[in-house]
Design an enzyme around this catalytic site. Sequence first.
Site, PDB file in Angstrom:
ATOM      1  N   ASN A  55      81.120  67.022 -32.258  1.00 29.85           N
ATOM      2  CA  ASN A  55      80.471  66.978 -33.570  1.00 29.85           C
ATOM      3  C   ASN A  55      80.968  65.773 -34.370  1.00 29.85           C
ATOM      4  O   ASN A  55      82.170  65.514 -34.406  1.00 29.85           O
ATOM      5  CB  ASN A  55      80.821  68.276 -34.313  1.00 29.85           C
ATOM      6  CG  ASN A  55      80.083  68.463 -35.628  1.00 29.85           C
ATOM      7  OD1 ASN A  55      78.850  68.346 -35.658  1.00 29.85           O
ATOM      8  ND2 ASN A  55      80.797  68.750 -36.692  1.00 29.85           N
ATOM      9  N   HIS A 104      75.061  64.196 -43.027  1.00 28.36           N
ATOM     10  CA  HIS A 104      75.306  64.136 -44.475  1.00 28.36           C
ATOM     11  C   HIS A 104      74.587  62.884 -44.968  1.00 28.36           C
ATOM     12  O   HIS A 104      75.071  61.772 -44.791  1.00 28.36           O
ATOM     13  CB  HIS A 104      76.808  64.038 -44.758  1.00 28.36           C
ATOM     14  CG  HIS A 104      77.578  65.250 -44.322  1.00 28.36           C
ATOM     15  ND1 HIS A 104      77.397  66.486 -44.902  1.00 28.36           N
ATOM     16  CD2 HIS A 104      78.517  65.420 -43.366  1.00 28.36           C
ATOM     17  CE1 HIS A 104      78.203  67.363 -44.325  1.00 28.36           C
ATOM     18  NE2 HIS A 104      78.897  66.744 -43.380  1.00 28.36           N
TER      19      HIS A 104
END
Length: 457
Positions: free
Chosen positions: A207, A243
Amino acid sequence: MPHRPTPHRVRLRTVLALATAGVIGAGAAVFFNGSASAGTTLGASAAEKGRYFGAAVAAGKLSNSTYTGILDREFNMITPENEMKWDATEPSQGQFRYTSADQIVAHAQAHGQRMRGHALTWHQQQPGWAQSMSGTALRNAMINHITNVAGHYKGKIYAWDVVNEAFADGGSGGRRDSNLQRTGNDWIEVAFRTARAADPGAKLCYNDYNTDGINAKSTGIYNMVRDFKSRGVPIDCVGFQSHLGGLPPSDYQANLQRFADLGVDVQITELDISGSNQANAYAAVVKACLAVSRCTGITVWGIRDSDSWRTGENPLLFDGNGNKKAAYTSTLNALNGPGSTVSTPPVSSPPVSSSPSNPGGSGCTAVVTLNQWDGGFVANIRVTAGSAALNGWTVTVTLASGATITNAWSADRSGGSGTVRFTNVAYNGQVGAGQSTEFGFQATGSGAGLSPTCAGR
Ligand code: 9MR
């Protein structure tokens, strides 16, 4: 260790222009709870596309009824925002504390939600005792940590973020310096092998952030995943945190697709988007995921704007009062729009003990997902037990004429062309009733006409 990672926030503000169904351990896993209607909630609409829609959840907010009302209505996957991290689960070396994380898992189980585990290893949020460790002692502590935490949640986690944020920002495409990295470049594969041994049913993910487009960092990770696949290091998925500060990069979908083509699932793991183009940007992310058949789900990093780590940026789908924002509507509409279904069957499908495409099947089925390119292919094969648990399995595949296997992972094989038999390895022979495991191989030539048969023991 600062509570909020300053470099990360600075990066978010300055690089704002930047921008998986599978092996399930959780026996009780379902796609959406009974009250969710397809087309009217995020979770139900995603499930209609064979995907999940999740949220990061804080244990401390589970007593807030506005919060849980939205959570249980809209979301069918949960990531603990902080509760499964190293500092939370092993505050003193060898002493494990699961109280808060267990609370979240219990909530998920009570509401038909699945769990993403986050994060077994990371350079941030390490307990103080680990921060001051190095070398063999730290390596051994990491292995012990993964073994215990993944073992504690064995069978309850859909996918684990085994390693989080291990690549450097900027143009190097290399690893980030950290105490873990200094234990040796092989620390990541050791982490993945350790996690596989501890919970063979969980998907194992890498990740990271700032990996949303094709850039030096994402290419470094891409090369690592390709190397892991070629050497049989167990990795099943890659998480793209996403993000964002507006629209995702124009090559967002292409980037997801190139990872999927390596034979891993891809997932959007920590989505939040600031800026005035928020609603369009959320829709663009959803559409990209729906266009990639191995993009198995999307998780937003919090529920209401007031729950976000990005204070003041209002990057989520619900306002501070829990009202749906325009971004919610655009997300739901995008989920209800066109999109491929996942190439593997949804986890809520009833297990099949045999099927016409598996004539040799005795208590198991084998389903292949193929990524073919000019001159070669990767085949991922999912083995699913029937109504009885397996103590081992053998899958037989007949390759097209001229096709030759170059490497395989998560199975032993005999032969490389013609009829090839794959047998489970030590960690993936035991498959519970209705549960699945996966193995795969890469080959030259054509993957046309592969129809694997499965025999269980
Ligand atoms: O949202 C999390 C925040 O509450 C914590 O203070 C922070 C600590 O580092 O971690 C945040 O979550 C991060 C996630 O675990 C990994 N990717 C970046 C996320 C935002 O910083």
